[in-house]
Motif scaffolding. Sequence first.
Motif, mmCIF file in Angstrom:
data_model
loop_
_atom_site.group_PDB
_atom_site.id
_atom_site.type_symbol
_atom_site.label_atom_id
_atom_site.label_comp_id
_atom_site.label_asym_id
_atom_site.label_seq_id
_atom_site.Cartn_x
_atom_site.Cartn_y
_atom_site.Cartn_z
ATOM 1 N N ALA A 1 0.837 -1.196 0.000
ATOM 2 C CA ALA A 1 0.000 0.000 0.000
ATOM 3 C C ALA A 1 0.872 1.247 0.000
ATOM 4 C CB ALA A 1 -0.923 -0.004 1.214
ATOM 5 N N GLN A 2 1.930 1.230 0.832
ATOM 6 C CA GLN A 2 2.805 2.401 0.929
ATOM 7 C C GLN A 2 3.626 2.587 -0.335
ATOM 8 O OE1 GLN A 2 4.585 1.457 4.796
ATOM 9 N NE2 GLN A 2 4.368 3.638 5.287
ATOM 10 N N GLU A 3 4.064 1.455 -0.907
ATOM 11 C CA GLU A 3 4.945 1.568 -2.055
ATOM 12 C C GLU A 3 4.206 2.010 -3.318
ATOM 13 O OE1 GLU A 3 7.434 -1.825 -2.638
ATOM 14 O OE2 GLU A 3 8.203 -1.069 -4.550
ATOM 15 N N TYR A 4 3.002 1.485 -3.506
ATOM 16 C CA TYR A 4 2.335 1.738 -4.788
ATOM 17 C C TYR A 4 1.192 2.757 -4.695
ATOM 18 C CZ TYR A 4 5.088 -2.232 -6.240
ATOM 19 O OH TYR A 4 6.131 -3.068 -6.512
ATOM 20 N N GLY A 5 0.645 2.946 -3.501
ATOM 21 C CA GLY A 5 -0.491 3.856 -3.391
ATOM 22 C C GLY A 5 -0.054 5.307 -3.483
ATOM 23 N N ASP B 1 -7.975 8.858 5.409
ATOM 24 C CA ASP B 1 -7.972 9.226 3.989
ATOM 25 C C ASP B 1 -6.883 10.274 3.792
ATOM 26 O OD1 ASP B 1 -8.410 9.892 1.380
ATOM 27 O OD2 ASP B 1 -10.520 10.457 1.628
ATOM 28 N N GLY B 2 -5.819 9.890 3.127
ATOM 29 C CA GLY B 2 -4.744 10.856 2.945
ATOM 30 C C GLY B 2 -3.689 10.344 1.993
ATOM 31 N N PRO B 3 -2.738 11.185 1.625
ATOM 32 C CA PRO B 3 -1.669 10.747 0.725
ATOM 33 C C PRO B 3 -0.792 9.687 1.370
ATOM 34 C CG PRO B 3 -1.270 12.979 1.507
ATOM 35 C CD PRO B 3 -2.620 12.604 1.987
ATOM 36 N N ALA B 4 -0.255 8.799 0.544
ATOM 37 C CA ALA B 4 0.547 7.693 1.062
ATOM 38 C C ALA B 4 1.761 8.212 1.834
ATOM 39 C CB ALA B 4 0.994 6.788 -0.089
ATOM 40 N N SER B 5 2.252 9.389 1.447
ATOM 41 C CA SER B 5 3.443 9.931 2.105
ATOM 42 C C SER B 5 3.178 10.247 3.579
ATOM 43 C CB SER B 5 3.896 11.195 1.365
ATOM 44 O OG SER B 5 2.823 12.117 1.307
ATOM 45 N N GLU B 6 1.926 10.449 3.945
ATOM 46 C CA GLU B 6 1.605 10.776 5.337
ATOM 47 C C GLU B 6 1.415 9.536 6.189
ATOM 48 O OE1 GLU B 6 -1.827 13.255 5.704
ATOM 49 O OE2 GLU B 6 -0.916 14.886 4.537
ATOM 50 N N VAL B 7 1.449 8.377 5.536
ATOM 51 C CA VAL B 7 1.094 7.156 6.255
ATOM 52 C C VAL B 7 2.335 6.505 6.849
ATOM 53 C CG1 VAL B 7 0.093 4.866 6.008
ATOM 54 C CG2 VAL B 7 -0.881 6.776 4.773
ATOM 55 N N ASP B 8 2.292 6.225 8.126
ATOM 56 C CA ASP B 8 3.371 5.459 8.743
ATOM 57 C C ASP B 8 2.745 4.302 9.534
ATOM 58 O OD1 ASP B 8 2.310 6.556 11.018
ATOM 59 O OD2 ASP B 8 3.858 8.118 11.162
ATOM 60 N N GLU B 9 3.592 3.586 10.225
ATOM 61 C CA GLU B 9 3.117 2.415 10.939
ATOM 62 C C GLU B 9 2.004 2.758 11.932
ATOM 63 O OE1 GLU B 9 5.358 -1.111 13.336
ATOM 64 O OE2 GLU B 9 6.036 -0.579 11.318
ATOM 65 N N GLY B 10 2.163 3.935 12.580
ATOM 66 C CA GLY B 10 1.161 4.355 13.561
ATOM 67 C C GLY B 10 -0.221 4.468 12.932
ATOM 68 N N VAL B 11 -0.268 5.011 11.729
ATOM 69 C CA VAL B 11 -1.553 5.156 11.038
ATOM 70 C C VAL B 11 -2.158 3.784 10.753
ATOM 71 C CG1 VAL B 11 -2.642 5.893 8.893
ATOM 72 C CG2 VAL B 11 -0.991 7.393 10.026
ATOM 73 N N PHE B 12 -1.320 2.861 10.276
ATOM 74 C CA PHE B 12 -1.820 1.511 9.991
ATOM 75 C C PHE B 12 -2.330 0.831 11.249
ATOM 76 C CE2 PHE B 12 0.701 1.640 5.974
ATOM 77 C CZ PHE B 12 -0.360 1.387 5.135
ATOM 78 N N GLU B 13 -1.618 1.057 12.362
ATOM 79 C CA GLU B 13 -2.070 0.442 13.618
ATOM 80 C C GLU B 13 -3.430 0.974 14.020
ATOM 81 O OE1 GLU B 13 1.165 0.828 16.385
ATOM 82 O OE2 GLU B 13 2.110 -0.996 15.600
ATOM 83 N N GLU B 14 -3.656 2.232 13.698
ATOM 84 C CA GLU B 14 -4.953 2.806 14.023
ATOM 85 C C GLU B 14 -6.031 2.217 13.118
ATOM 86 O OE1 GLU B 14 -4.482 7.037 14.945
ATOM 87 O OE2 GLU B 14 -6.576 7.190 14.293
ATOM 88 N N ILE B 15 -5.691 2.064 11.823
ATOM 89 C CA ILE B 15 -6.678 1.499 10.888
ATOM 90 C C ILE B 15 -6.985 0.050 11.268
ATOM 91 C CG2 ILE B 15 -7.106 0.816 8.490
ATOM 92 C CD1 ILE B 15 -5.241 3.156 7.650
ATOM 93 N N TYR B 16 -5.937 -0.704 11.592
ATOM 94 C CA TYR B 16 -6.137 -2.113 11.893
ATOM 95 C C TYR B 16 -6.636 -2.334 13.313
ATOM 96 C CZ TYR B 16 -3.980 -3.674 7.517
ATOM 97 O OH TYR B 16 -3.715 -3.921 6.204
ATOM 98 N N GLY B 17 -6.472 -1.325 14.155
ATOM 99 C CA GLY B 17 -6.921 -1.461 15.537
ATOM 100 C C GLY B 17 -6.060 -2.419 16.332
ATOM 101 N N ARG B 18 -4.849 -2.653 15.874
ATOM 102 C CA ARG B 18 -3.924 -3.528 16.593
ATOM 103 C C ARG B 18 -2.515 -3.250 16.076
ATOM 104 N NH1 ARG B 18 -2.269 -6.839 12.751
ATOM 105 N NH2 ARG B 18 -3.676 -7.940 11.342
ATOM 106 N N SER B 19 -1.518 -3.865 16.718
ATOM 107 C CA SER B 19 -0.163 -3.607 16.244
ATOM 108 C C SER B 19 0.112 -4.398 14.972
ATOM 109 C CB SER B 19 0.862 -3.955 17.328
ATOM 110 O OG SER B 19 0.586 -5.222 17.858
ATOM 111 N N ILE B 20 1.051 -3.897 14.191
ATOM 112 C CA ILE B 20 1.359 -4.487 12.890
ATOM 113 C C ILE B 20 2.245 -5.725 13.069
ATOM 114 C CG2 ILE B 20 2.513 -4.049 10.678
ATOM 115 C CD1 ILE B 20 -0.184 -2.534 11.218
ATOM 116 N N THR B 21 1.928 -6.786 12.357
ATOM 117 C CA THR B 21 2.740 -8.004 12.426
ATOM 118 C C THR B 21 3.328 -8.301 11.040
ATOM 119 O OG1 THR B 21 0.969 -9.503 11.799
ATOM 120 C CG2 THR B 21 1.125 -8.933 14.123
ATOM 121 N N ASP B 22 4.159 -9.324 11.000
ATOM 122 C CA ASP B 22 4.779 -9.706 9.727
ATOM 123 C C ASP B 22 3.741 -10.125 8.685
ATOM 124 O OD1 ASP B 22 7.277 -9.090 10.470
ATOM 125 O OD2 ASP B 22 7.992 -11.154 10.761
#
Lengths: 268, 265
Positions: B211-215, B229-250
Motif C-alpha cells: 500500500a505504501q509503495e504503490y499507493g 484518507d490521505g496521501p501515502a506519504s503521510e502514512v506510517d506504521e502508527g496510522v496503519f495500527e490505528e486502521i487495523y486497531g492492533r499492532s502491525i505483524t509480519d
Amino acid sequence: MPQGKKVKAQKVARVFWVDRLKKLGALVIIAFIYIWSARGVGFSLLEIIRELPSFFSLLGEMIPPNWAYSRRLIAPLVETIQIAILGSFFGAILTIPLTLLAANNVTRNKYIYFFAKGLMNIFRTIPELLYAAILVAGIGLGAFSGMLAITIFSTVVIAKLTSESLEAISYGPLEALQAVGGNKLQMIRYAVVPQILPAYTSYSLYVFEINIRVSTVLGLVGAGGIGVPLQTSLNLFRYQNASMIILVTFILVMAIDYASTKLREVLV
Amino acid sequence: MEILEFENVSVVYPGNVEALKKVSLTIKEGEFVVIVGLSGAGKSTLLRTVNRLVEPTEGIIRIGGRDITKLNKKELKKMRAQIGMIFQNFNLVNRSRVVRNVLAGRLSYVPTWRTMLGMFPLKDKEIALSALERVRIGEKANVRADHLSGGQQQRVGIARALAQQPQIILADEPVASLDPPTSHAVMKDLRRINKEDNITTLVNLHFIDLAQEYGERIIGLRDGELVFDGPASEVDEGVFEEIYGRSITDDDLRGGTQVAPREEG
C-alpha cells in the motif's frame, strides 16, 4: 485419580457393548430382509440343481449359433443403433433447458426450480421399458416408439446428472462477466457452458452407452430393434437363431462401448 | 475533476450485518487509490458498490457526476462496461483460452447474437490482443487459462479489464493469491496502466508495505467506517495500527523484492 479412571473405563465398556448390540441388531434385520426376499422369489438351490440338466440341454440347442441367420439380423441391428443414436441426440438437446431450469444457481425462481427438479425426479422413476410399453400402446408398434422412450429417459437422466455439476461450478467467472456488463445469455455462454461442457459431454456419452443396451431389449415390448427377432426366436423355440442374436448383441455393445470411450478421450 | 463520489453510503447485508457505515469520499480522475483494512472491514463491499455488484442500502454514488444507484438494468450494464474489475482469484474460465477470457471484456460492446456465435468483430479481437500485449503475455493468447502461472493468470485478468477500455479499474485484493515477486510485478502493471492511460484505479490491499509503495492515496477502513484518507506519504506504521486497531505483524507485510522481478516462464 483411580476412582475417576475406573468410572471412565466402565463408561467406555458400556458404550462398547451398546455399540456391539446395535450392530448385531442391524445384522439380524438385514438377514431377515434377505430371507423374506428369498421366500418371495422362491429361491431354492435344489431347483437350480434339478433344472441344471434341462438348462444345459437348452444351451446345447443354442450351439452352434445359426450363422446363416446373421444376414437377416443386419437390418434390426442397424435399427437398434439408430434408435439409440437418435434417442440420445434428442435427449441431449432437450436436456439443455431442463438442466438450466433444474440448477438453483441459474434458476433463481424457487417455484420453477422445484417444478423442474420434481418433473425430473418423477420421470426418472419410470423405467425405459415402461415408457416404451406405454408409447407402443399409444403410438403403435415399432422403432419410433422405442426412440421416443429413449428420448424421454435420456432427457431426464442427463439433466439430473448435469444439473448437479452445474450447481457445483465456480461462481468467480460469472461474477467477472457480471462486472463487465454482460447479460444473462452471455454469462451462460461464456462462464457456465465452458465449465459444464466436459460433464455434459461425458454424461451424454454415458447415457448413450446405456441406451444401446436398452434398445437391444426394446423389442420385447414391441418397440423395435434387435429385441424383436429375439422375442420371435424364443417364442418359436429357434434357439440357434436366439444365440446368434445374443452373440451379435454382445459384439454390438462391446463395439459401442469401445467407440464411446475413444470419443470421450477426444472430447473431454 | 471528480470521477467518483460517495455520499453517506451504507451497506447492510441480510442478518443486519453493517458492512459499510455512511462512507463519504471523493476520487479524482486518474488517481491511484489503495484501500486498506483488515478482512471484514468492508473493502470488498466498498469496491463492489462502485459497479453495484453489491447494492448500497442507502446513500448516493456518483460516477462522472451521475447518480448510479438509480440506473435501470440496461443503463447499469452500460455503466459496468466502463468499469474494469480484477479479482483475488482471477475469476477466469479455466478451460477457455486466454484470448477468449480477454474477449469477455468486450461482451457488452458486441451484439448479443454475435457473442452467442462467438463471432467477435475484428476490431474487438484487436483490442483484446493489444490488451494482452500491454501486460506482456501476447504470446499466450491461445493457451488454456489454467495452463498459466498465477501471475500470468492475474495479468489475463488485467487484460480482460483493459479490453473494456474502462474509465475506472477496481482491483479486489489482486495479489493476495500470488507470491511476493509476482505481487510486485502485478502492482507495477496496475500502476503503469494507471499512469499511461489515466485510468482511475482503486485497489484493495491488506499488505501495508505494498500500500505504501504503490499507493498515491490511502483510504483506511475499519468495521465499515472510513477511518483514514490521505496521501501515502503521510502514512506510517502508527496510522496503519490505528486502521487495523492492533499492532502491525509480519503477516501484514508482503515483503519481497524491490527490483523488477524476472519474467516468469
